[in-house]
Structure formats: C-alpha cells, structure tokens
Design an enzyme around this catalytic site. Structure first.
Site, PDB file in Angstrom:
ATOM      1  N   CYS A   1      20.387 -37.188  20.037  1.00 19.51           N
ATOM      2  CA  CYS A   1      20.275 -36.470  21.298  1.00 19.51           C
ATOM      3  C   CYS A   1      19.603 -35.144  21.005  1.00 19.51           C
ATOM      4  O   CYS A   1      19.322 -34.828  19.848  1.00 19.51           O
ATOM      5  CB  CYS A   1      21.637 -36.271  21.946  1.00 19.51           C
ATOM      6  SG  CYS A   1      22.576 -35.008  21.126  1.00 19.51           S
TER       7      CYS A   1
ATOM      8  N   LYS B   1      34.539 -30.247  32.331  1.00 16.20           N
ATOM      9  CA  LYS B   1      33.737 -31.466  32.129  1.00 16.20           C
ATOM     10  C   LYS B   1      34.230 -32.254  30.919  1.00 16.20           C
ATOM     11  O   LYS B   1      34.477 -33.450  31.000  1.00 16.20           O
ATOM     12  CB  LYS B   1      32.263 -31.105  31.936  1.00 16.20           C
ATOM     13  CG  LYS B   1      31.411 -32.278  31.497  1.00 16.20           C
ATOM     14  CD  LYS B   1      29.978 -31.904  31.231  1.00 16.20           C
ATOM     15  CE  LYS B   1      29.703 -31.399  29.846  1.00 16.20           C
ATOM     16  NZ  LYS B   1      29.528 -32.437  28.812  1.00 16.20           N
ATOM     17  N   ASN B   2      34.374 -31.567  29.788  1.00 16.90           N
ATOM     18  CA  ASN B   2      34.704 -32.307  28.568  1.00 16.90           C
ATOM     19  C   ASN B   2      36.123 -32.873  28.592  1.00 16.90           C
ATOM     20  O   ASN B   2      36.402 -33.860  27.921  1.00 16.90           O
ATOM     21  CB  ASN B   2      34.495 -31.433  27.331  1.00 16.90           C
ATOM     22  CG  ASN B   2      33.016 -31.263  27.011  1.00 16.90           C
ATOM     23  OD1 ASN B   2      32.164 -31.898  27.639  1.00 16.90           O
ATOM     24  ND2 ASN B   2      32.703 -30.404  26.051  1.00 16.90           N
TER      25      ASN B   2
ATOM     26  N   ARG C   1      24.031 -36.557  15.812  1.00 19.05           N
ATOM     27  CA  ARG C   1      25.321 -36.939  16.385  1.00 19.05           C
ATOM     28  C   ARG C   1      25.728 -38.380  16.068  1.00 19.05           C
ATOM     29  O   ARG C   1      25.785 -39.235  16.955  1.00 19.05           O
ATOM     30  CB  ARG C   1      25.329 -36.673  17.886  1.00 19.05           C
ATOM     31  CG  ARG C   1      25.133 -35.208  18.187  1.00 19.05           C
ATOM     32  CD  ARG C   1      25.194 -34.907  19.641  1.00 19.05           C
ATOM     33  NE  ARG C   1      26.514 -34.549  20.103  1.00 19.05           N
ATOM     34  CZ  ARG C   1      26.773 -34.128  21.329  1.00 19.05           C
ATOM     35  NH1 ARG C   1      25.816 -34.018  22.198  1.00 19.05           N
ATOM     36  NH2 ARG C   1      27.991 -33.819  21.695  1.00 19.05           N
TER      37      ARG C   1
ATOM     38  N   ARG D   1      24.636 -31.703  34.988  1.00 16.87           N
ATOM     39  CA  ARG D   1      25.588 -32.478  34.187  1.00 16.87           C
ATOM     40  C   ARG D   1      26.863 -31.677  33.930  1.00 16.87           C
ATOM     41  O   ARG D   1      27.916 -32.269  33.687  1.00 16.87           O
ATOM     42  CB  ARG D   1      24.967 -32.869  32.835  1.00 16.87           C
ATOM     43  CG  ARG D   1      23.906 -33.949  32.932  1.00 16.87           C
ATOM     44  CD  ARG D   1      23.461 -34.364  31.540  1.00 16.87           C
ATOM     45  NE  ARG D   1      24.603 -34.351  30.641  1.00 16.87           N
ATOM     46  CZ  ARG D   1      24.643 -33.744  29.450  1.00 16.87           C
ATOM     47  NH1 ARG D   1      23.588 -33.125  28.994  1.00 16.87           N
ATOM     48  NH2 ARG D   1      25.725 -33.771  28.714  1.00 16.87           N
TER      49      ARG D   1
ATOM     50  N   ASP E   1      29.546 -24.655  21.948  1.00  8.97           N
ATOM     51  CA  ASP E   1      29.114 -24.748  23.347  1.00  8.97           C
ATOM     52  C   ASP E   1      28.940 -23.376  24.005  1.00  8.97           C
ATOM     53  O   ASP E   1      28.490 -23.296  25.150  1.00  8.97           O
ATOM     54  CB  ASP E   1      30.115 -25.585  24.162  1.00  8.97           C
ATOM     55  CG  ASP E   1      29.934 -27.077  23.927  1.00  8.97           C
ATOM     56  OD1 ASP E   1      28.968 -27.467  23.263  1.00  8.97           O
ATOM     57  OD2 ASP E   1      30.779 -27.860  24.422  1.00  8.97           O
TER      58      ASP E   1
HETATM   59  C1  UD1 Z   1      32.127 -32.572  21.792  1.00 13.24           C
HETATM   60  C2  UD1 Z   1      31.746 -31.958  23.125  1.00 13.24           C
HETATM   61  C3  UD1 Z   1      30.541 -31.043  22.960  1.00 13.24           C
HETATM   62  C4  UD1 Z   1      30.803 -30.015  21.862  1.00 13.24           C
HETATM   63  C5  UD1 Z   1      31.277 -30.686  20.575  1.00 13.24           C
HETATM   64  C6  UD1 Z   1      31.712 -29.697  19.508  1.00 13.24           C
HETATM   65  C7  UD1 Z   1      32.368 -33.625  24.773  1.00 13.24           C
HETATM   66  C8  UD1 Z   1      31.939 -34.647  25.766  1.00 13.24           C
HETATM   67  N1  UD1 Z   1      31.429 -33.034  24.051  1.00 13.24           N
HETATM   68  O1  UD1 Z   1      31.038 -33.359  21.356  1.00 13.24           O
HETATM   69  O2  UD1 Z   1      30.307 -30.390  24.205  1.00 13.24           O
HETATM   70  O3  UD1 Z   1      29.603 -29.322  21.590  1.00 13.24           O
HETATM   71  O4  UD1 Z   1      32.412 -31.531  20.861  1.00 13.24           O
HETATM   72  O5  UD1 Z   1      32.693 -28.853  19.991  1.00 13.24           O
HETATM   73  O6  UD1 Z   1      33.535 -33.316  24.656  1.00 13.24           O
HETATM   74  N2  UD1 Z   1      30.116 -35.962  13.584  1.00 13.24           N
HETATM   75  C9  UD1 Z   1      29.876 -36.876  12.587  1.00 13.24           C
HETATM   76  N3  UD1 Z   1      30.323 -38.156  12.766  1.00 13.24           N
HETATM   77  C10 UD1 Z   1      30.994 -38.546  13.888  1.00 13.24           C
HETATM   78  C11 UD1 Z   1      31.243 -37.598  14.897  1.00 13.24           C
HETATM   79  C12 UD1 Z   1      30.793 -36.310  14.717  1.00 13.24           C
HETATM   80  O7  UD1 Z   1      29.269 -36.565  11.570  1.00 13.24           O
HETATM   81  O8  UD1 Z   1      31.380 -39.722  13.973  1.00 13.24           O
HETATM   82  C13 UD1 Z   1      29.646 -34.570  13.422  1.00 13.24           C
HETATM   83  C14 UD1 Z   1      28.640 -34.167  14.497  1.00 13.24           C
HETATM   84  O9  UD1 Z   1      27.320 -34.571  14.163  1.00 13.24           O
HETATM   85  C15 UD1 Z   1      28.801 -32.676  14.525  1.00 13.24           C
HETATM   86  C16 UD1 Z   1      30.295 -32.499  14.253  1.00 13.24           C
HETATM   87  O10 UD1 Z   1      30.733 -33.702  13.654  1.00 13.24           O
HETATM   88  O11 UD1 Z   1      28.069 -32.095  13.492  1.00 13.24           O
HETATM   89  C17 UD1 Z   1      31.145 -32.216  15.474  1.00 13.24           C
HETATM   90  O12 UD1 Z   1      30.845 -33.146  16.494  1.00 13.24           O
HETATM   91  P1  UD1 Z   1      31.936 -33.634  17.552  1.00 13.24           P
HETATM   92  O13 UD1 Z   1      33.081 -32.685  17.536  1.00 13.24           O
HETATM   93  O14 UD1 Z   1      32.225 -35.073  17.327  1.00 13.24           O
HETATM   94  O15 UD1 Z   1      31.158 -33.473  18.911  1.00 13.24           O
HETATM   95  P2  UD1 Z   1      31.236 -34.414  20.198  1.00 13.24           P
HETATM   96  O16 UD1 Z   1      32.583 -35.021  20.316  1.00 13.24           O
HETATM   97  O17 UD1 Z   1      30.058 -35.320  20.218  1.00 13.24           O
END
Ligand code: UD1
Length: 427
Positions: free
Chosen positions: A123, A22-23, A128, A405, A313
């Site tokens: 969420c 999925k991701n 996030r 999902r 995850d």
């Molecule tokens: C992706 C995955 C999700 C997985 C996560 C961590 C997808 C669609 N989703 O989510 O399944 O759980 O990686 O492996 O691929 N953060 C910030 N600022 C930002 C972005 C992130 O502070 O702009 C923080 C987040 O709040 C979190 C951490 O960074 O604490 C990691 O998040 P991130 O790796 O970005 O997760 P996603 O890409 O949303």
C-alpha cells in the site's frame, strides 16, 4: 473527483465533535461474524471504510441495518447479525480496496473453522506484510496455505486448539486477528508482546461483552480462554484519538483555541505531550480536551512507536504543524518504511523539510503559500489540510477520497470553527 479548497489564515475557535474511531470500528465490525446473535455498535463514524466493511460483511452472510443515517446525525448505530455464514471468502476486489478486510480472517476461522482471504498486497505507506497474522494463527493450531494470491486457513476439527505466540514486532492488526480467532478456541491462547493500542482494548472489551474470556486487557500479554459460543451485545465505539489529535494540530498551526468534544486524554497522552512540547495549552474539560495556542509552535523531537508511544498515524499532522515552527523539528518514523509521502506535497507550499532514511528535519519557515496538492494516503492528506489552513492564499487538495476514508465530514467540522474551507464536488 471532489476537491477540497481552503483559503488559509483563519484562526480556529470553537468546539469540534470527535467521531467514533475508524480503526476501532474496523475491528469491532468483524466481531459480528463470531456469533449468530445481533451485535449492535453505537457511535460508528460515517466513513467510506466503514461502509466498505459493511458490504464485505453482507457478502459473508451478515445482515446489517443502520439507524441515524440522517445527514445531520453524528454517530450511527449499526446492528449486524450473522445468523448463518454464507461464505468464508474475502475476495481480491474488496481486500485490494480496503486493507482492513484482512480482519475477517480470524473471526471466520473461529466461527467456521476455515477462511479464504485475498492477500492485501502493498500500500502507499509501505509493504505491510501479514506474516505475523498468519504465524499467530498457526501457533493456535491453524493450517495455512498460500495459493493464487489467497490465504487459506483451516482449523483442524473445526476449532483452533490454542497455543502461545510471541510477536517479534508489535502489530495492531495481527493482534486483533489473533484475539478474534482465539475467543472461540478449544483451549487457551496466549499472546505476548501484543499491541496495547486503545483500539485493541476496545476490541477486547466488546468481545468480553459478547461472553469472551480475556485476561490482561491493555497489557502486552493477553490470555484468552476459548468459549463454546459468544452471544450478542451492544457496544459503543471509542472516540477517534487520531481525529482528535489531527484537529489539535490544526488548532496549533492557526494559533486557535478549540475544544475536542468527546476526546479522551487518557488514550492520547503521547499526542498531548507533543502538543505541550510545541507550546500549546492542553487541558481537560468537562466534555473533552481544550487545545489553545498563541504564537508559533516551538520545535519538537518526535519518534513514532507502538502505543503508548507517539503514534505513526499522527506523524504527518505534526510535521505539517512544525513547518511554521520557530526552529528545527526532528521526526523519526520507526513503524512504516515509506511514510513521508506528504513531504514533496508540503514542499510545494514552501516548507523546508529534509528526509534522510527514516528521519526528517523540518525547519520552520515564516509563511506557507497555498498551492494545488495531491493527497497520497489518509494521514498525509490531513497534513495538507493542516498546512492549507495556515497558508497564505488558496490550497486545493485533490484525491479527497483518502480523507473520506477516515475523517467524518471534515469540511463541515472545520467550517464550524471558522475555517474557510469547502468541498467542490465533481458532480
Ligand atoms: C494499524 C492501523 C494503522 C496504524 C498502524 C500502526 C488499522 C485499520 N490500521 O495498521 O492506522 O498506522 O496500525 O499503529 O487499525 N508488520 C509485519 N507483519 C505483519 C503485520 C505487521 O511485519 O504481519 C509490520 C508492519 O509492516 C509495520 C508494523 O508491523 O511495520 C506495524 O504494523 P501494524 O501495527 O500491523 O499496522 P496495521 O495493523 O496494518
């Protein structure tokens, strides 16, 4: 609303086909916005989020056709073509329902020199924010404004200039957006402390197949030399390492023996190490990975971390598995601040879990008892399924749309290995 009903206690035995990830799919699909030629993605999972992303692409002027849509087909093939972008706006209504929609920001900016994307908001598993997505794009030359709940990004002169950005925190999504924005830049873009998840390697490999120049794939420093245009490609989506890990936990808790067909050990070492720590036999086979267990799981100590660490995850599924363990397991969640929402639901089935801030102590109990429970997010839902498979009596999992999902035909795959599980359709 649909419900999944499980009568627990059946040992899982047999082969489980692992779907496309999925991701990975959710970051490969927006690559279709980067070229006017067709991008064909093979092994796409049949999931609500993938369909949702297809609709978003359609709204932006990308036409999509799907083969292999017979119900018995695993792995669909989608050809997506954006001859001309007809819109550069990802509206609130779509982004609100599917956070991953934010991943059109980088490609739209790269192709059209501008993008307007609704802020995704919070969420179930935490705040996030998307600040790192925006900072990386700014470092490459984008001008960014926030207004009325939308991000508006513009590349002066129509193309990003290039630049360097060091992530203060590893972010999967921000790395993906930045890479997709960088591939068509005028100059060179460098990302340091970039995420190294296998899904990012998949993204980079697909972009290279489309003509991008990316160095350092699979490392924490990515150097992307912009090119004038990308071309079409055909690319196979990687196997879903989280789906595979989830079924492995289900096999352990039921003291089963399953082969995860298509799973790649090299992409899920931390998960496999944790399964071994729990006492499972884990071995590579010709077509995947075999996970077998006899007796109850031994306690584990797990702390989530960016890849190659133990995946956030996988935390909820291992926690479900540990509820019937022989002792006390310790979990530390370092990635998301609110990712223990499965705990109160697992407690309804008789688990002994104590949460204190980012840590959770799970004391193994003798048995779980089935109960009506409610899914709160995707992986939390899977933890309830895993617990239900081993619980005495009947477990009813409500709010199944979370599972839809991310788990392709879950009940069918589990029935095929002996689980007593069915979906009750709301009609
Ligand atoms: C992706 C995955 C999700 C997985 C996560 C961590 C997808 C669609 N989703 O989510 O399944 O759980 O990686 O492996 O691929 N953060 C910030 N600022 C930002 C972005 C992130 O502070 O702009 C923080 C987040 O709040 C979190 C951490 O960074 O604490 C990691 O998040 P991130 O790796 O970005 O997760 P996603 O890409 O949303």
């Amino acid at each position: 609303m649909d419900q999944i009903v499980i009568r627990g206690g059946q040992r899982l035995k047999g082969r489980i086909p692992i779907s496309g990830a999925k991701n990975a799919a959710l970051t490969l699909l927006p690559c279709a916005l980067l070229t006017d030629e067709p991008l064909t993605l093979r092994n796409l999972p049949r999931l609500a989020d993938v369909d949702g992303f297809g609709h978003l692409l359609n709204q932006l002027g990308c036409s999509t056709t799907i083969e292999g849509s017979r119900p018995e087909d695993f792995g669909r093939v989608m050809t997506a073509r954006t001859t001309t972008l007809t819109s550069t706006v990802a509206p609130y209504d779509i982004v609100r329902k599917m956070r991953a929609s934010i991943l059109v920001l980088g490609p739209l900016l790269a192709r059209a020199g501008e993008a307007t994307v609704s802020l995704p908001g919070g969420c179930a598993i935490g705040n996030r924010p998307i600040d790192l997505h925006l900072k990386a794009l700014e470092a490459f030359g984008a001008e960014i404004e926030l207004a009325s709940g939308y991000v508006k990004a513009v590349a002066p002169g129509g193309r990003l200039a290039g630049g360097k950005f060091t992530f203060p925190v590893v972010s999967v999504g921000a790395t993906e957006n930045a890479v997709m924005a960088a591939v068509l830049a005028k100059g060179t873009c460098v990302l340091e402390n970039a995420a190294r998840e296998p899904e990012i390697v998949d993204l980079c490999n697909c972009l290279v197949a489309m003509g991008a120049h990316i160095d350092g794939i699979g490392t924490e420093t990515l150097t992307i030399e912009g090119v004038d245009r990308l071309h079409g490609a055909t690319y196979r989506v990687m196997a879903d390492r989280i789906e595979a890990g989830s079924y492995a936990c289900a096999a352990v808790i039921t003291e089963g023996d399953v082969e995860l067909v298509g799973a790649k050990a090299g992409e899920m070492e931390a998960t496999l190490a944790a399964l071994r720590e729990a006492g499972a036999t884990v071995e590579g086979t010709k077509s995947g990975i075999r996970v077998a267990m006899s007796g109850r799981a031994q306690p584990v100590t797990l702390s989530t971390a960016p890849y190659p660490g133990f995946a956030t995850d996988m935390q909820a599924q291992f926690m479900a598995m540990a509820t019937l363990g022989t002792g006390a397991s310790l979990f530390t969640e370092t990635i998301f601040e609110n990712r223990y929402m499965h705990v109160p639901e697992l407690a309804r089935m008789g688990c002994d879990i104590q949460v204190k801030g980012r840590t959770a102590v799970v004391r193994g109990v003798d048995h779980l008892v089935g109960a009506p429970v409610m899914a709160t997010d995707l992986r939390a839902s899977m933890s309830l399924i895993i617990a239900g498979l081993a619980a005495q009596g009947q477990t009813e999992v409500n709010r199944v749309y979370h599972l839809d999902r991310g788990y392709e035909r879950l009940e069918e795959k589990l029935q095929a290995v002996g689980a007593d599980i069915e979906r009750i359709s709301a009609g």
